[in-house]
Write a protein that holds these residues in place. Structure first.
Motif, PDB file in Angstrom:
ATOM      1  N   LEU A 149      31.542 -32.158  39.116  1.00 52.26           N
ATOM      2  CA  LEU A 149      32.918 -31.908  38.682  1.00 52.26           C
ATOM      3  C   LEU A 149      33.640 -31.258  39.852  1.00 52.26           C
ATOM      4  CD1 LEU A 149      35.184 -31.482  36.514  1.00 52.26           C
ATOM      5  CD2 LEU A 149      34.034 -29.341  35.936  1.00 52.26           C
ATOM      6  N   ARG A 150      34.811 -31.785  40.210  1.00 53.27           N
ATOM      7  CA  ARG A 150      35.551 -31.266  41.361  1.00 53.27           C
ATOM      8  C   ARG A 150      36.985 -30.928  40.975  1.00 53.27           C
ATOM      9  NH1 ARG A 150      32.303 -35.465  43.254  1.00 53.27           N
ATOM     10  NH2 ARG A 150      31.044 -35.013  45.111  1.00 53.27           N
ATOM     11  N   VAL A 151      37.508 -29.870  41.573  1.00 53.41           N
ATOM     12  CA  VAL A 151      38.930 -29.545  41.510  1.00 53.41           C
ATOM     13  C   VAL A 151      39.466 -29.697  42.920  1.00 53.41           C
ATOM     14  CG1 VAL A 151      40.670 -27.793  41.034  1.00 53.41           C
ATOM     15  CG2 VAL A 151      38.690 -28.002  39.537  1.00 53.41           C
ATOM     16  N   VAL A 152      40.431 -30.615  43.090  1.00 57.76           N
ATOM     17  CA  VAL A 152      40.900 -31.020  44.414  1.00 57.76           C
ATOM     18  C   VAL A 152      42.383 -30.701  44.565  1.00 57.76           C
ATOM     19  CG1 VAL A 152      41.084 -32.985  46.013  1.00 57.76           C
ATOM     20  CG2 VAL A 152      39.212 -32.908  44.353  1.00 57.76           C
ATOM     21  N   GLU A 153      42.765 -30.279  45.768  1.00 60.66           N
ATOM     22  CA  GLU A 153      44.185 -30.179  46.102  1.00 60.66           C
ATOM     23  C   GLU A 153      44.593 -31.564  46.607  1.00 60.66           C
ATOM     24  OE1 GLU A 153      46.643 -30.135  48.762  1.00 60.66           O
ATOM     25  OE2 GLU A 153      47.888 -29.639  47.033  1.00 60.66           O
ATOM     26  N   PRO A 154      45.388 -32.329  45.852  1.00 60.68           N
ATOM     27  CA  PRO A 154      45.543 -33.762  46.145  1.00 60.68           C
ATOM     28  C   PRO A 154      46.233 -34.079  47.466  1.00 60.68           C
ATOM     29  CG  PRO A 154      46.993 -33.096  44.339  1.00 60.68           C
ATOM     30  CD  PRO A 154      46.112 -31.940  44.626  1.00 60.68           C
ATOM     31  N   ARG A 155      47.185 -33.243  47.901  1.00 67.62           N
ATOM     32  CA  ARG A 155      47.920 -33.587  49.121  1.00 67.62           C
ATOM     33  C   ARG A 155      47.070 -33.446  50.375  1.00 67.62           C
ATOM     34  NH1 ARG A 155      52.932 -30.617  46.434  1.00 67.62           N
ATOM     35  NH2 ARG A 155      51.193 -29.232  46.014  1.00 67.62           N
ATOM     36  N   SER A 156      46.148 -32.478  50.373  1.00 69.01           N
ATOM     37  CA  SER A 156      45.278 -32.303  51.540  1.00 69.01           C
ATOM     38  C   SER A 156      43.921 -32.969  51.355  1.00 69.01           C
ATOM     39  CB  SER A 156      45.072 -30.802  51.814  1.00 69.01           C
ATOM     40  OG  SER A 156      44.380 -30.189  50.725  1.00 69.01           O
ATOM     41  N   GLY A 157      43.560 -33.260  50.091  1.00 67.75           N
ATOM     42  CA  GLY A 157      42.236 -33.821  49.816  1.00 67.75           C
ATOM     43  C   GLY A 157      41.132 -32.781  49.862  1.00 67.75           C
ATOM     44  N   ARG A 158      41.505 -31.489  49.935  1.00 70.32           N
ATOM     45  CA  ARG A 158      40.515 -30.413  50.051  1.00 70.32           C
ATOM     46  C   ARG A 158      39.914 -30.105  48.687  1.00 70.32           C
ATOM     47  NH1 ARG A 158      41.316 -24.699  50.438  1.00 70.32           N
ATOM     48  NH2 ARG A 158      43.534 -25.130  50.174  1.00 70.32           N
ATOM     49  N   VAL A 159      38.588 -29.977  48.633  1.00 68.94           N
ATOM     50  CA  VAL A 159      37.890 -29.628  47.394  1.00 68.94           C
ATOM     51  C   VAL A 159      37.927 -28.115  47.239  1.00 68.94           C
ATOM     52  CG1 VAL A 159      35.731 -29.743  46.116  1.00 68.94           C
ATOM     53  CG2 VAL A 159      36.400 -31.651  47.582  1.00 68.94           C
ATOM     54  N   LEU A 160      38.625 -27.623  46.206  1.00 68.60           N
ATOM     55  CA  LEU A 160      38.747 -26.179  45.977  1.00 68.60           C
ATOM     56  C   LEU A 160      37.545 -25.628  45.233  1.00 68.60           C
ATOM     57  CD1 LEU A 160      42.513 -26.050  44.896  1.00 68.60           C
ATOM     58  CD2 LEU A 160      41.544 -25.814  47.194  1.00 68.60           C
ATOM     59  N   GLN A 161      37.056 -26.380  44.249  1.00 70.53           N
ATOM     60  CA  GLN A 161      35.900 -25.960  43.456  1.00 70.53           C
ATOM     61  C   GLN A 161      35.031 -27.185  43.178  1.00 70.53           C
ATOM     62  OE1 GLN A 161      34.894 -22.904  42.233  1.00 70.53           O
ATOM     63  NE2 GLN A 161      36.549 -21.898  43.342  1.00 70.53           N
ATOM     64  N   GLU A 162      33.723 -26.954  43.096  1.00 69.20           N
ATOM     65  CA  GLU A 162      32.805 -28.055  42.822  1.00 69.20           C
ATOM     66  C   GLU A 162      31.652 -27.535  41.975  1.00 69.20           C
ATOM     67  OE1 GLU A 162      31.813 -31.133  45.927  1.00 69.20           O
ATOM     68  OE2 GLU A 162      29.842 -30.165  45.757  1.00 69.20           O
ATOM     69  N   ALA A 163      31.277 -28.286  40.968  1.00 69.54           N
ATOM     70  CA  ALA A 163      30.159 -27.895  40.092  1.00 69.54           C
ATOM     71  C   ALA A 163      29.145 -29.028  40.055  1.00 69.54           C
ATOM     72  CB  ALA A 163      30.658 -27.602  38.681  1.00 69.54           C
ATOM     73  N   SER A 164      27.900 -28.710  40.335  1.00 73.21           N
ATOM     74  CA  SER A 164      26.807 -29.672  40.174  1.00 73.21           C
ATOM     75  C   SER A 164      26.243 -29.494  38.777  1.00 73.21           C
ATOM     76  CB  SER A 164      25.722 -29.435  41.226  1.00 73.21           C
ATOM     77  OG  SER A 164      26.223 -29.693  42.511  1.00 73.21           O
ATOM     78  N   CYS A 165      26.522 -30.444  37.907  1.00 73.16           N
ATOM     79  CA  CYS A 165      26.191 -30.302  36.489  1.00 73.16           C
ATOM     80  C   CYS A 165      24.805 -30.890  36.220  1.00 73.16           C
ATOM     81  CB  CYS A 165      27.257 -30.990  35.631  1.00 73.16           C
ATOM     82  SG  CYS A 165      28.937 -30.477  36.053  1.00 73.16           S
ATOM     83  N   LYS A 166      23.795 -30.046  36.285  1.00 74.62           N
ATOM     84  CA  LYS A 166      22.426 -30.511  36.053  1.00 74.62           C
ATOM     85  C   LYS A 166      22.093 -30.551  34.565  1.00 74.62           C
ATOM     86  CE  LYS A 166      20.860 -28.742  40.517  1.00 74.62           C
ATOM     87  NZ  LYS A 166      19.970 -27.781  41.202  1.00 74.62           N
ATOM     88  N   ASN A 167      22.506 -29.520  33.837  1.00 69.36           N
ATOM     89  CA  ASN A 167      22.215 -29.468  32.395  1.00 69.36           C
ATOM     90  C   ASN A 167      23.278 -30.198  31.567  1.00 69.36           C
ATOM     91  OD1 ASN A 167      20.028 -27.875  33.044  1.00 69.36           O
ATOM     92  ND2 ASN A 167      21.146 -25.962  32.719  1.00 69.36           N
ATOM     93  N   HIS A 168      24.444 -30.419  32.171  1.00 66.81           N
ATOM     94  CA  HIS A 168      25.559 -31.055  31.463  1.00 66.81           C
ATOM     95  C   HIS A 168      26.077 -32.184  32.357  1.00 66.81           C
ATOM     96  CE1 HIS A 168      29.290 -31.502  29.168  1.00 66.81           C
ATOM     97  NE2 HIS A 168      29.973 -31.332  30.279  1.00 66.81           N
ATOM     98  N   ARG A 169      25.641 -33.406  32.098  1.00 69.46           N
ATOM     99  CA  ARG A 169      26.040 -34.547  32.916  1.00 69.46           C
ATOM    100  C   ARG A 169      27.444 -34.980  32.508  1.00 69.46           C
ATOM    101  NH1 ARG A 169      21.971 -37.452  31.843  1.00 69.46           N
ATOM    102  NH2 ARG A 169      22.822 -39.173  30.625  1.00 69.46           N
TER     103      ARG A 169
END
Length: 475
Positions: free
Chosen positions: A199-219
């Protein structure tokens, strides 16, 4: 002291679903049998669009909302794509403009004439080429006119400025197919779910990933921003293959705030959030029911309200914008349910029971209207602005004054961030490689069979020749 259940007061605890009568449904529609995980349906205050089953390309119907009942088999279609149509979305600010994407790698913009189609439409007002694989998702920016996002199977998200008809930005942070995109209220953040289980939260104009979650228990499968609460909700599958939902803080995706298991069914869960009433609707693909909850700012955050039940399974659901609802009937949400087996589109109204027939201001606050808050140049320069709000008190009667003007262009290359998108082909996906491998294996088997047949024929000819030479006549 006797135990008493905790009572929770809510104006929405008695919301119920009301199915439209048969004459107010849309019948006789050949709904697509494509297994792609989309809704295949889009609706606004004037038109209903449904992706249909077709041979030799992709097509969809556009039907005026007042034209209910049985739809003729030869009803005009939008049929310009060379591959299956995978997603369609109405422009939120111009009600006769719709975007579609397809397996033919293109995104197209269509202008529907007043009163609907009179004949098949094959020419789009704008054709957008930039993806090198099929395009699975399109989304309009919620506050800016003529900004469109598209996500393809080349793992890229392209941002199109329709004023010039070109991609102006590219988000290239995903390592697999993008499953879902969702914007926050002002469109300054984009949340995505991906087949790489992140799961990613992205700043769309720069394409920069602000937050990222690797969901192992919750696909994760689907994501939706919960209005201006700075929270996200995802639907997915647990490690025990049960369907579940998770609530996240958009500024810290290290751990979900809550996880809640729904049931053990296998269909994908589609989430729908109504920021005006703070209600969340969960509808499973292949299910007949729709669960609804109320979102709160404090624990437990999620309060179950009720469930709408129906025996007919849904393939997808279209959602009517707020300004298209029947305010006099206290309607707070409306679904358009696709029932493939019956070829039927069934409107389902979610209604708050009230005795008074006057306007209910507490359930109809100011809501985002049909006027854009920004121009494409303003948004691309870094400006963020909340949507322009409107009241539903007088009923929605205004028509949009904005007119779509397609740019005139002739260009064979599409360069974004210094990369020619049509030349820079990404690596193939695992599924594509497997399909290629099996096709090659089939071709090898076919060639071997042909060779063996030829060998047999050669031996037969050699035998016939030998018999001829040894015959008495030749002696």
């Amino acid at each position: 002291m006797s135990w008493r259940p905790q009572y929770r007061s809510s104006k929405f605890r008695n919301v119920y679903g009301k199915v439209a009568s048969r004459e107010h449904c849309f019948d006789g529609i050949p709904i697509t049998k494509n297994v792609h995980d989309n809704h295949f349906c889009a609706v606004n205050a004037r038109f209903l669009a449904i992706v249909t089953e077709s041979a030799g390309g992709g097509s969809f119907l556009v039907i005026p909302l007042e034209q209910t009942g049985r739809i003729e088999p030869n009803y005009p279609k939008v049929c310009g794509h060379q591959g299956n149509v995978l997603d369609i979305k109405w422009n939120p600010f111009i009600e006769n403009i719709i975007a579609s994407c397809s397996e033919d790698t293109s995104v197209r913009i269509w202008e529907i004439p007043e009163g609907g189609l009179k004949r098949n439409m094959t020419e789009a007002v704008l054709e957008l080429y930039g993806h090198s694989r099929r395009v699975g998702l399109v989304e309009w920016h919620p506050t800016t006119n003529n900004i469109l996002f598209s996500a393809g199977y080349d793992y890229k998200v392209l941002i199109w400025n329709l004023d010039i008809g070109e991609p102006v930005k590219m988000i290239d942070c995903h390592t697999d197919v993008i499953l879902c995109m969702s914007f926050n209220t002002d469109g300054s953040l984009l949340a995505t779910t991906c087949k790489d289980k992140k799961l990613r939260v992205v700043e769309p104009r720069s394409g920069r990933v602000l937050q990222e979650a690797s969901c192992k228990n919750h696909r994760v499968n689907r994501v939706v921003f919960l209005g201006s609460t700075k929270r996200l909700l995802t639907t997915g599958v647990s490690r025990w293959n049960t369907r579940q939902i998770a609530l996240w803080d958009q500024e810290d995706l290290s751990m979900p705030l809550i996880e809640e298991e729904i049931d053990g069914l296998s269909g994908l869960l589609f989430p729908f959030y109504d920021a005006d009433t703070h209600m969340l609707y969960l509808a499973g693909k292949g299910d007949g029911n729709i669960r609804y909850y109320e979102i709160g700012s404090e624990k437990p955050y999620l309060s179950y309200l009720m469930e709408f039940r129906s025996p007919a399974p849904q393939k997808g659901l279209g959602v009517m914008p707020k300004h298209g609802l029947d305010v006099s009937a206290c309607e707070v949400f409306r679904f358009y349910k696709l029932i493939t087996l019956k070829g039927l589109i069934e409107p389902i109204s979610m209604i708050v029971p009230r005795r008074s027939e006057t306007y209910q201001e507490d359930i109809y606050p100011m809501t985002p209207g049909t006027e854009p808050a920004l121009t494409p140049d303003e948004w691309l320069s870094g400006v963020n602005r909340d949507p322009i709000l409107m009241s539903l008190k007088e009923g929605y009667k205004r028509t949009s004054k904005i007119v779509f003007k397609a740019p005139v262009r002739e260009k064979k290359s599409v360069v974004v961030n210094g990369i020619d998108l049509l030349e820079n082909v990404p690596p193939r996906t695992e599924n594509e490689l497997l399909r290629m491998f099996f096709r090659q294996q089939d071709e090898i088997r076919r060639l071997k069979d042909e060779l063996s047949q030829k060998d047999i024929r050669i031996r037969q000819l050699q035998l016939e020749l030998k018999n001829l030479r040894n015959s008495p006549k030749n002696n």
